[in-house]
Design a protein around this motif. Structure first.
Motif, PDB file in Angstrom:
ATOM      1  N   THR A 102      14.510   5.041  12.127  1.00 48.95           N
ATOM      2  CA  THR A 102      15.426   4.008  11.638  1.00 48.95           C
ATOM      3  C   THR A 102      14.765   2.634  11.653  1.00 48.95           C
ATOM      4  O   THR A 102      15.207   1.713  10.957  1.00 48.95           O
ATOM      5  N   ALA A 103      13.706   2.498  12.426  1.00 54.18           N
ATOM      6  CA  ALA A 103      13.004   1.208  12.517  1.00 54.18           C
ATOM      7  C   ALA A 103      12.161   0.919  11.287  1.00 54.18           C
ATOM      8  O   ALA A 103      11.800  -0.248  11.043  1.00 54.18           O
ATOM      9  N   VAL A 104      11.836   1.929  10.498  1.00 54.87           N
ATOM     10  CA  VAL A 104      10.859   1.766   9.416  1.00 54.87           C
ATOM     11  C   VAL A 104      11.242   0.688   8.398  1.00 54.87           C
ATOM     12  O   VAL A 104      10.386  -0.118   8.001  1.00 54.87           O
ATOM     13  N   PRO A 105      12.504   0.610   7.925  1.00 59.83           N
ATOM     14  CA  PRO A 105      12.840  -0.497   7.004  1.00 59.83           C
ATOM     15  C   PRO A 105      12.574  -1.874   7.610  1.00 59.83           C
ATOM     16  O   PRO A 105      12.093  -2.781   6.916  1.00 59.83           O
ATOM     17  N   PHE A 106      12.877  -2.036   8.901  1.00 57.70           N
ATOM     18  CA  PHE A 106      12.605  -3.307   9.568  1.00 57.70           C
ATOM     19  C   PHE A 106      11.102  -3.556   9.673  1.00 57.70           C
ATOM     20  O   PHE A 106      10.639  -4.688   9.523  1.00 57.70           O
ATOM     21  N   VAL A 107      10.349  -2.498   9.918  1.00 60.49           N
ATOM     22  CA  VAL A 107       8.891  -2.609  10.004  1.00 60.49           C
ATOM     23  C   VAL A 107       8.311  -3.032   8.652  1.00 60.49           C
ATOM     24  O   VAL A 107       7.406  -3.875   8.582  1.00 60.49           O
ATOM     25  N   LEU A 108       8.855  -2.466   7.583  1.00 60.55           N
ATOM     26  CA  LEU A 108       8.381  -2.814   6.239  1.00 60.55           C
ATOM     27  C   LEU A 108       8.630  -4.294   5.931  1.00 60.55           C
ATOM     28  O   LEU A 108       7.730  -5.005   5.457  1.00 60.55           O
ATOM     29  N   VAL A 109       9.840  -4.771   6.221  1.00 68.93           N
ATOM     30  CA  VAL A 109      10.174  -6.185   5.991  1.00 68.93           C
ATOM     31  C   VAL A 109       9.279  -7.078   6.857  1.00 68.93           C
ATOM     32  O   VAL A 109       8.765  -8.110   6.398  1.00 68.93           O
ATOM     33  N   LEU A 110       9.073  -6.669   8.093  1.00 68.67           N
ATOM     34  CA  LEU A 110       8.220  -7.416   9.020  1.00 68.67           C
ATOM     35  C   LEU A 110       6.784  -7.476   8.499  1.00 68.67           C
ATOM     36  O   LEU A 110       6.131  -8.523   8.575  1.00 68.67           O
ATOM     37  N   TYR A 111       6.310  -6.363   7.963  1.00 69.36           N
ATOM     38  CA  TYR A 111       4.946  -6.266   7.435  1.00 69.36           C
ATOM     39  C   TYR A 111       4.735  -7.259   6.292  1.00 69.36           C
ATOM     40  O   TYR A 111       3.743  -8.000   6.257  1.00 69.36           O
TER      41      TYR A 111
ATOM     42  N   ASN B 177       0.832  -1.206   0.000  1.00 69.97           N
ATOM     43  CA  ASN B 177       0.000   0.000   0.000  1.00 69.97           C
ATOM     44  C   ASN B 177       0.867   1.256   0.000  1.00 69.97           C
ATOM     45  O   ASN B 177       1.988   1.259   0.512  1.00 69.97           O
ATOM     46  N   THR B 178       0.351   2.321  -0.581  1.00 68.98           N
ATOM     47  CA  THR B 178       1.137   3.548  -0.765  1.00 68.98           C
ATOM     48  C   THR B 178       1.539   4.240   0.544  1.00 68.98           C
ATOM     49  O   THR B 178       2.646   4.779   0.620  1.00 68.98           O
ATOM     50  N   PRO B 179       0.707   4.250   1.592  1.00 67.26           N
ATOM     51  CA  PRO B 179       1.158   4.891   2.832  1.00 67.26           C
ATOM     52  C   PRO B 179       2.394   4.217   3.436  1.00 67.26           C
ATOM     53  O   PRO B 179       3.326   4.897   3.890  1.00 67.26           O
ATOM     54  N   MET B 180       2.426   2.866   3.439  1.00 62.48           N
ATOM     55  CA  MET B 180       3.585   2.162   3.986  1.00 62.48           C
ATOM     56  C   MET B 180       4.827   2.415   3.136  1.00 62.48           C
ATOM     57  O   MET B 180       5.925   2.618   3.665  1.00 62.48           O
ATOM     58  N   ASN B 181       4.654   2.426   1.821  1.00 64.09           N
ATOM     59  CA  ASN B 181       5.774   2.723   0.930  1.00 64.09           C
ATOM     60  C   ASN B 181       6.312   4.126   1.199  1.00 64.09           C
ATOM     61  O   ASN B 181       7.529   4.333   1.273  1.00 64.09           O
ATOM     62  N   THR B 182       5.419   5.084   1.361  1.00 63.37           N
ATOM     63  CA  THR B 182       5.832   6.471   1.604  1.00 63.37           C
ATOM     64  C   THR B 182       6.537   6.612   2.940  1.00 63.37           C
ATOM     65  O   THR B 182       7.551   7.320   3.050  1.00 63.37           O
ATOM     66  N   LEU B 183       6.030   5.940   3.959  1.00 68.55           N
ATOM     67  CA  LEU B 183       6.662   5.985   5.276  1.00 68.55           C
ATOM     68  C   LEU B 183       8.102   5.484   5.189  1.00 68.55           C
ATOM     69  O   LEU B 183       9.008   6.044   5.816  1.00 68.55           O
TER      70      LEU B 183
ATOM     71  N   ILE C 210       2.758  -5.178  17.763  1.00 63.00           N
ATOM     72  CA  ILE C 210       3.572  -5.207  18.983  1.00 63.00           C
ATOM     73  C   ILE C 210       5.050  -5.029  18.655  1.00 63.00           C
ATOM     74  O   ILE C 210       5.743  -4.184  19.240  1.00 63.00           O
ATOM     75  N   LEU C 211       5.548  -5.818  17.694  1.00 63.73           N
ATOM     76  CA  LEU C 211       6.959  -5.731  17.322  1.00 63.73           C
ATOM     77  C   LEU C 211       7.297  -4.376  16.704  1.00 63.73           C
ATOM     78  O   LEU C 211       8.366  -3.815  16.957  1.00 63.73           O
ATOM     79  N   SER C 212       6.382  -3.829  15.918  1.00 65.72           N
ATOM     80  CA  SER C 212       6.601  -2.513  15.309  1.00 65.72           C
ATOM     81  C   SER C 212       6.699  -1.431  16.368  1.00 65.72           C
ATOM     82  O   SER C 212       7.558  -0.541  16.292  1.00 65.72           O
ATOM     83  N   ALA C 213       5.822  -1.512  17.370  1.00 65.28           N
ATOM     84  CA  ALA C 213       5.844  -0.523  18.455  1.00 65.28           C
ATOM     85  C   ALA C 213       7.168  -0.576  19.212  1.00 65.28           C
ATOM     86  O   ALA C 213       7.744   0.464  19.555  1.00 65.28           O
ATOM     87  N   VAL C 214       7.663  -1.793  19.449  1.00 66.49           N
ATOM     88  CA  VAL C 214       8.944  -1.952  20.153  1.00 66.49           C
ATOM     89  C   VAL C 214      10.087  -1.383  19.317  1.00 66.49           C
ATOM     90  O   VAL C 214      10.942  -0.647  19.824  1.00 66.49           O
ATOM     91  N   LEU C 215      10.101  -1.716  18.031  1.00 70.27           N
ATOM     92  CA  LEU C 215      11.158  -1.237  17.138  1.00 70.27           C
ATOM     93  C   LEU C 215      11.158   0.288  17.043  1.00 70.27           C
ATOM     94  O   LEU C 215      12.206   0.933  17.125  1.00 70.27           O
TER      95      LEU C 215
END
Length: 229
Positions: free
Chosen positions: A204-213, A126-132, A192-197
């Motif tokens: 800096t957590a956003v790339p990890f959040v994207l991969v996790l997503y 989705n475009t919002p996650m890509n933009t983030l 939960i994991l995204s909030a912790v990251l």
């Protein structure tokens, strides 16, 4: 009066995106990122309010896509344009390749509007996650300037994310139909994991959040298919 409330929230998303673009073009990518977050908040609540008030409309759907095209299509293209402009490869034409993200965001939104499979889930990123993810790069560059300053990496990100936007990968939506753990465990794990990251790493957590997503979405749909089979 209440039927105009969701559209007013959508317009706030659009307005916020326009301001973010102004900051991005002026080179202030950090302030632009915060306006992206604000647009994301408005984008989340306009649909929620429309459902709560039971005032969903055809014009609301079209307005939402147009607002998203600005906030989550044009804006990330401008950010990538600026990043390529200051990358390690000096070229007058290279930065314009950043707008490939804008082109594929438009394709993504057009595809979403006519794809009846995407009522409760996404097909493609989705475009919002890509933009983030895109707007997080200037923050990451503060700690890793040599990495984010690489034109090869930036072009690779542009190509990969453009592919993900129009791919057939199933991505779960964070709109909960019910709060059952059994049916939403991967969504809960993701949140939960995204909030912790984010608490520890912030942008800096956003790339990890994207991969996790993406990874948890794959597990989610494989698990659902296995149960149905």
């Amino acid at each position: 009066m209440k039927k105009h409330i969701p559209n007013a929230i959508t317009c706030a998303n659009l307005f916020s995106g326009c301001i973010g673009i102004v900051f991005a073009f002026s080179g202030d990518l950090f302030t632009a990122a915060y306006f992206v977050l604000l647009s994301g908040i408005f984008d989340f609540f306009d649909g929620m309010v429309a459902r709560l008030l039971n005032v969903k409309s055809a014009i609301g759907k079209e307005l939402d896509s147009l607002a998203d095209m600005v906030s989550f299509g044009f804006l990330p293209g401008v950010v990538m344009f600026q990043l390529l402009k200051t990358s390690d490869f000096s070229s007058a034409y290279l930065p314009y390749l950043g707008f490939i993200i804008t082109v594929f965001s438009a394709l993504r939104l057009a595809k979403f509007n006519i794809d009846e499979r995407q009522t409760e889930e996404f097909i493609g990123l989705n475009t919002p996650m890509n933009t983030l993810f895109i707007v997080s790069l200037p923050f990451i560059a503060q700690d890793y300037p040599a990495v984010i300053g690489s034109s090869i990496l930036l072009l690779a990100i542009t190509a990969i994310n453009s592919f993900l936007l129009v791919s057939e990968i199933k991505i779960f939506s964070l709109k909960f139909q019910q709060m059952s753990w059994a049916k939403n465990k991967f969504k809960f794990i993701f949140l939960i994991l995204s909030a912790v990251l984010i608490a520890f790493l912030r942008f800096t957590a956003v790339p990890f959040v994207l991969v996790l997503y993406i990874a948890l979405s794959i597990f989610h749909f494989r698990s659902s298919a296995a149960k149905e089979g």
